[in-house]
Design an enzyme around this catalytic site. Structure first.
Site, PDB file in Angstrom:
ATOM      1  N   ALA A 138      12.494 -42.285 -14.744  1.00  0.00           N
ATOM      2  CA  ALA A 138      13.765 -42.396 -13.847  1.00  0.00           C
ATOM      3  C   ALA A 138      13.281 -42.732 -12.477  1.00  0.00           C
ATOM      4  O   ALA A 138      12.393 -42.730 -11.891  1.00  0.00           O
ATOM      5  CB  ALA A 138      13.386 -40.868 -13.907  1.00  0.00           C
ATOM      6  N   VAL A 193      -4.386 -36.925  -2.710  1.00  0.00           N
ATOM      7  CA  VAL A 193      -5.227 -37.375  -1.205  1.00  0.00           C
ATOM      8  C   VAL A 193      -6.379 -38.596  -1.729  1.00  0.00           C
ATOM      9  O   VAL A 193      -6.734 -38.348  -2.386  1.00  0.00           O
ATOM     10  CB  VAL A 193      -5.781 -35.757  -1.132  1.00  0.00           C
ATOM     11  CG1 VAL A 193      -6.821 -35.968  -0.309  1.00  0.00           C
ATOM     12  CG2 VAL A 193      -5.231 -34.659  -1.198  1.00  0.00           C
ATOM     13  N   ILE A 247      -9.415 -42.705  -4.500  1.00  0.00           N
ATOM     14  CA  ILE A 247     -11.304 -41.537  -4.080  1.00  0.00           C
ATOM     15  C   ILE A 247     -11.029 -40.799  -5.181  1.00  0.00           C
ATOM     16  O   ILE A 247     -10.147 -39.652  -5.159  1.00  0.00           O
ATOM     17  CB  ILE A 247     -11.404 -41.478  -2.701  1.00  0.00           C
ATOM     18  CG1 ILE A 247     -11.197 -42.341  -1.907  1.00  0.00           C
ATOM     19  CG2 ILE A 247     -13.059 -41.092  -2.522  1.00  0.00           C
ATOM     20  CD1 ILE A 247     -11.100 -42.560  -0.177  1.00  0.00           C
ATOM     21  N   ASP A 259       1.272 -36.500   7.778  1.00  0.00           N
ATOM     22  CA  ASP A 259       0.325 -36.529   6.460  1.00  0.00           C
ATOM     23  C   ASP A 259      -1.167 -35.977   6.205  1.00  0.00           C
ATOM     24  O   ASP A 259      -1.200 -35.365   4.904  1.00  0.00           O
ATOM     25  CB  ASP A 259       0.537 -38.061   6.426  1.00  0.00           C
ATOM     26  CG  ASP A 259      -0.397 -38.686   4.860  1.00  0.00           C
ATOM     27  OD1 ASP A 259       0.772 -38.524   4.028  1.00  0.00           O
ATOM     28  OD2 ASP A 259      -1.461 -39.283   5.250  1.00  0.00           O
ATOM     29  N   LYS A 262      -2.835 -33.184   3.790  1.00  0.00           N
ATOM     30  CA  LYS A 262      -4.159 -33.526   2.602  1.00  0.00           C
ATOM     31  C   LYS A 262      -5.018 -32.257   2.831  1.00  0.00           C
ATOM     32  O   LYS A 262      -6.072 -31.549   2.794  1.00  0.00           O
ATOM     33  CB  LYS A 262      -4.258 -35.357   2.962  1.00  0.00           C
ATOM     34  CG  LYS A 262      -3.507 -35.640   2.205  1.00  0.00           C
ATOM     35  CD  LYS A 262      -3.873 -37.246   2.667  1.00  0.00           C
ATOM     36  CE  LYS A 262      -2.930 -38.386   2.023  1.00  0.00           C
ATOM     37  NZ  LYS A 262      -2.466 -39.691   3.023  1.00  0.00           N
TER      38      LYS A 262
END
Ligand code: NAP
Length: 433
Positions: A49, A136, A140, A205, A209
């Site tokens: 979508a 996050v 990693i 940001d 996290k």
């Protein structure tokens, strides 16, 4: 292929075909044979979508593109992967996917930090998986180790460089002695910073996290509003030089810690000794350093963003959720049983660096020293710089509460002998902390 009767295919609906979504679509197609072996069933993409069906999307099968995200989300695919970003319509679409019995995989840190609870609640109620490794630190592997590998331990502290843009800027300032504004412009030109860099440089940001990390580390619900947040836009070339002179480096750190009284979660520029493992994380790389009672110190390092690296983490979640579908198992749900109080940043105990412009006359040092001691902040090191009108004083403190330091700074700024408080920064990662 194994000789056993093949399980029915695992169907995947993809909401979003942008930077990360198109990389996931391509990996699903390119690695179809490996995925079938790893999952034990064919993994079949049923739709992608997007907003604009006319845009060229290399790697995304054109016949699968749709603008009807609501229908795709509710189509009852085994797994719905949300890579659109933002709170709405992502939340509504994921809730409708869960209600239709789909497991969900998302990279949406903004949604998880604002309202992860409603996704967990719905996933628990409908008996489906909710995975979000890519939310996050991109590629990693970090959240699954926290949710699973370290789930028998007691995590005490998490220190993370979880925003590549700010780490890129601070690394350049450190290496080139350049000013913040100059390096930000360079980062924007190189594509390491957005045209509107606010969410990155002001720490928002990283704060989202930090909330996600803290919740998993301490089994306590933490949302974005619980996170104290300061960005890097006030960090000066002078702060960087002072840090270098003392053998430190400045990093934007996400810090989540468990104290005797509760949990504190904060994001701010931080001085770290150059010997600390996080000090050597340069450029746009991310790394997270975890302290746990039994494991001791554990560190995770790698690419924190980028379409393909982030798609790696999404694919890991997708394979895990697909295996659960095939085996009939389920991954871990929300774990907030500890329900610890989330404390204000004033309760945080750290060391500080304070940079002062002072009058060069007798008695200066004594008046400054008493501003610290009267507020219960003990001085570790004092360094005097310059002379005459340019006199400067750099003070490093022993551990004190944020609240005590704030009172000290307020008092310093009222002293006749102090011309200006040039910089205040927390110091982490010193031996003995
Ligand atoms: P992006 O490039 O902006 O892609 C977003 C995609 O979602 C686009 O395909 C867009 O369609 C589609 N979309 C947005 N709103 C929609 C709507 N209302 N209906 C249908 N489709 C819609 O974003 P991204 O960089 O891939 O990021 C996706 C998610 O991954 C975000 O949650 C982000 O935080 C997370 N993440 C990204 C990175 C990274 O390095 N990029 C790293 C870690 C996590 P159009 O293409 O038609 O505009």
């Amino acid at each position: 292929m194994s000789s056993a009767v093949p399980a029915s295919p695992v169907t995947i609906a993809l909401l979003g075909g942008g930077t990360v979504g198109s990389a996931v679509a391509r990996l699903l197609v390119d690695h179809a044979a490996d995925l079938e072996e790893r999952v034990g069933a064919r993994v079949v993409l049923t739709g992608v979508a997007v907003r604009d069906a006319g845009r060229s999307r290399p790697g995304v099968p054109a016949d699968l593109v749709t603008t009807d995200a609501a229908a795709l989300a509710a189509s009852g695919a085994d797994i719905v992967v949300e890579l659109m970003g933002g709170i709405e319509p992502a939340r509504t679409l994921l809730l409708s996917a869960i209600a239709a019995g789909s497991s969900v995989v998302t990279a949406n840190k903004a949604l998880l930090a604002a309202d992860g609870a409603s996704l967990y609640e719905a996933a628990g109620r409908h008996g489906v998986d909710l995975y979000f490794e890519a939310a996050v630190a991109g590629a990693i592997p970090l959240l699954r180790p926290l949710r699973e590998s370290l789930s028998g331990d007691q995590v005490t502290k998490v220190l993370g460089i979880v925003n590549g843009t700010t780490n890129f800027i601070l690394t350049k300032m450190d290496e080139e002695g350049a000013d913040y504004a100059e390096v930000l412009a360079e980062a924007q030109a190189l594509g390491f910073a957005e045209a509107d860099p606010t969410a990155d440089v002001e720490g928002h940001d990283a704060a989202a996290k930090a909330a996600i990390l803290a919740e998993l580390a301490f089994h306590t619900r933490v949302t974005l509003d619980d996170v104290h947040c300061e960005g890097i836009s006030q960090v000066t070339a002078e702060d960087i030089r002072a840090a270098q002179d003392m053998g430190f480096v400045i990093k934007l750190l996400a810090v989540a810690e468990r104290t005797a009284d509760g949990v504190i979660v904060r994001v701010h520029p931080t001085m770290l000794p150059r010997s600390h493992p996080l000090a050597s994380v340069r450029g746009a790389f991310n790394a997270v350093f975890i302290e746990a009672e039994s494991a001791g110190e554990v560190m995770f390092y790698g690419h924190g963003a980028g379409g393909v690296p982030t798609a790696s983490a999404v694919m890991g979640d997708l394979v895990t959720a697909a295996r659960n579908r095939v085996s009939g198992g389920r991954g871990p749900g929300e774990s907030t049983y500890s329900n610890l109080p989330v404390l204000p940043v004033g309760a945080a105990l750290t060391r500080y660096y304070v940079n002062l412009s002072v009058a060069d006359k007798p008695g200066v040092l004594a008046s400054i020293a008493s501003a610290f001691s009267d507020n219960g902040v003990s001085i570790q090191v004092v360094r005097q710089d310059g002379h005459g009108d340019e006199a400067g004083l750099i003070v490093r403190t022993h551990r004190a509460t944020d609240a005590a330091l704030a009172k000290t700074v307020e008092r310093l700024s009222r002293l006749d002998t102090v011309r200006q408080v040039l910089g205040v920064m927390r110091v982490e990662g010193e031996a003995g902390e």
